[in-house]
Design a protein around this motif. Sequence first.
Motif, PDB file in Angstrom:
ATOM      1  N   ALA A   1    -130.421  15.221  20.579  1.00  0.00           N
ATOM      2  CA  ALA A   1    -131.380  14.647  19.637  1.00  0.00           C
ATOM      3  C   ALA A   1    -132.710  15.385  19.695  1.00  0.00           C
ATOM      4  CB  ALA A   1    -131.588  13.165  19.927  1.00  0.00           C
ATOM      5  N   SER A   2    -133.277  15.684  18.538  1.00  0.00           N
ATOM      6  CA  SER A   2    -134.581  16.356  18.495  1.00  0.00           C
ATOM      7  C   SER A   2    -135.721  15.355  18.646  1.00  0.00           C
ATOM      8  CB  SER A   2    -134.732  17.126  17.185  1.00  0.00           C
ATOM      9  OG  SER A   2    -134.638  16.245  16.081  1.00  0.00           O
ATOM     10  N   GLN A   3    -135.467  14.092  18.282  1.00  0.00           N
ATOM     11  CA  GLN A   3    -136.480  13.040  18.396  1.00  0.00           C
ATOM     12  C   GLN A   3    -135.971  11.967  19.355  1.00  0.00           C
ATOM     13  OE1 GLN A   3    -137.292  11.698  14.412  1.00  0.00           O
ATOM     14  NE2 GLN A   3    -138.045  13.682  13.746  1.00  0.00           N
ATOM     15  N   LYS A   4    -136.048  12.277  20.624  1.00  0.00           N
ATOM     16  CA  LYS A   4    -135.466  11.403  21.641  1.00  0.00           C
ATOM     17  C   LYS A   4    -136.117  10.027  21.646  1.00  0.00           C
ATOM     18  CE  LYS A   4    -134.536  15.403  24.616  1.00  0.00           C
ATOM     19  NZ  LYS A   4    -133.145  15.581  24.195  1.00  0.00           N
ATOM     20  N   GLU A   5    -137.433   9.974  21.420  1.00  0.00           N
ATOM     21  CA  GLU A   5    -138.122   8.686  21.451  1.00  0.00           C
ATOM     22  C   GLU A   5    -137.647   7.774  20.317  1.00  0.00           C
ATOM     23  OE1 GLU A   5    -140.410  11.431  18.850  1.00  0.00           O
ATOM     24  OE2 GLU A   5    -139.492  11.563  20.833  1.00  0.00           O
ATOM     25  N   VAL A   6    -137.259   8.356  19.174  1.00  0.00           N
ATOM     26  CA  VAL A   6    -136.773   7.549  18.050  1.00  0.00           C
ATOM     27  C   VAL A   6    -135.393   6.963  18.379  1.00  0.00           C
ATOM     28  CG1 VAL A   6    -136.212   7.553  15.593  1.00  0.00           C
ATOM     29  CG2 VAL A   6    -138.083   8.975  16.450  1.00  0.00           C
TER      30      VAL A   6
END
Length: 563
Positions: A351-356
């Motif tokens: 995932a490029s947006q791990k926090e999302v």
Amino acid sequence: MMSVRMLNMARRLRPTSFSEIKGQETSLSMLKNSLYLNTLFPTYLFTGQRGCGKTTTGRIFAAALNCELLPEFQKNPQISLPCQSCTSCQMMKKGEHPDFVEVDAASHTGVDDVRAMLEAASYVPLQGKMKIYLIDEAHMLSKAAFNALLKMLEEPPKTALFMLATTEFNKVPATVRSRCFQIHFNALAYETLMTFLQEIAQQENILLTTDAANSIITISEGCVRDGLNILEQISFVTKEITEEVVLKAMGMLPKEYFFAVIQKTFEKQPEKVLEYFEEKPLALANVPHFLHLLIHFFRGLIRVHYKVSLRSNIFAVNEKKLYELYEYVTIEDIHAMMRCLWEVEGILQSASQKEVVLEHLMIKIATRNFSSLSTDSSYLMHDEEPKKNIKAVSSSPVKKSSYETKAESKHSVTVQVQSEKKVKWKQFIESLSSKNRMLASIFQQAIPDESSEMPVLTILFSMKSAFFKEKIADSKDQWHPIFVAHFKGFTEIIISKVIIEQKASSVVQSSTSYGRENREVSGQHVSRLEKKILFKPDEWPQAAALVKEFPGTVEITDIVEKK
């Protein structure tokens, strides 16, 4: 005159005798007994996680082998060994012993380096009784280097001894492992590391609270070196180390915030969870650490359910809070949440947006939606918006007979199951493509078998592509985590050789079957009658030739439309 540079804490406090090594009693007993009984193996393999004492133990063992008090130790094992006072021990302490060679395999990976070492090992020791070679990070050696070592590891000269240390035991060839005496080093137990950190803090005049030490242990994951480095790093800021200071210095979220998010999640208030994330975005925190806390938190809840001690859990100091939060959920909920966590671990890798992804997980838990996250979160891996399903609805629906409704309902269920597997397969290939394009191109030539049942998914290759089976088996460690993340409930893949089926048809076994579909065309009612006929080789010579080349079955569908 040059000033002497001070060593960092982890190097300065490195043990110099067996008694100073913490938490490895079983491993040390094996080595000390082999010294006492004068029964040495030609090659030792030290395995275990980082920072648990493998290299340090190897150096101490090497010093003991050439220590002048070794004969005395074999008569009286109560004597401290190595003595650290004889000529050999002093040279080992200064790193100047001519008969001890430490090799960093990460920077000496080639076969030429190994051959030079083997040639030197054939000579007699210069000063001690044995020539000792410690190969650190041994898994980094090339295949040719390992092959060059094999004969020497099995039958080294009587005056030579080899020690291999590695954090990745599985990368050491089986032919090498079988020639070694393996000694495993465990991660330090919670209580052992807690006591050790408090002793060091007292030694270094640092005020370390229990909560702060607990946070350091959580971050270091049982690694002594990491624990000491974190302690020293924070001591440069203040000598009074609290949990708040540790979390702030390491970029972690405070436990109060963590428990507040969990509280609102368990209370089924997703809007409040989002408000907390807006207040302190997860992008500012260590996302893997937050996931690590979640896993240990749910692990703690399971222990609360079964009334087991939380002594070894990182939330042991928050036992009262765990009991409070346990009242909101059932054991079934906890197991479902744990399954979601394992799935998210696989998704986070690509995932490029791990926090999302993590935010999405918490919302799903808050709404008690434990469906697969791989489909919902696949767009996060490519920074794209999810595609919406668009359904065409007839403006003037036609009333259907009960027979047609039942047949259509059965057909629609089948299509839904089939499309789900194919959608997941496509997403799996897309995720794999970001890691290994060649592997993705191989899997792209296969299709999932719709009849597959958990936990094994059968994939179908054409006869010409079946030779990829060996390549897929050899690279399982690369594609398997991604496969498990996308196919919830499936754990293995089986490869089958079949023909490539046509999109417009499917394989059937019955001789003749009928289906009917109603639709509206320009305001007129059209009845579509499908008649499926059994394939006869004599009547269809071209199709028969295809079946001969690609073994399987063929379906012929005769479609008649009546207005």
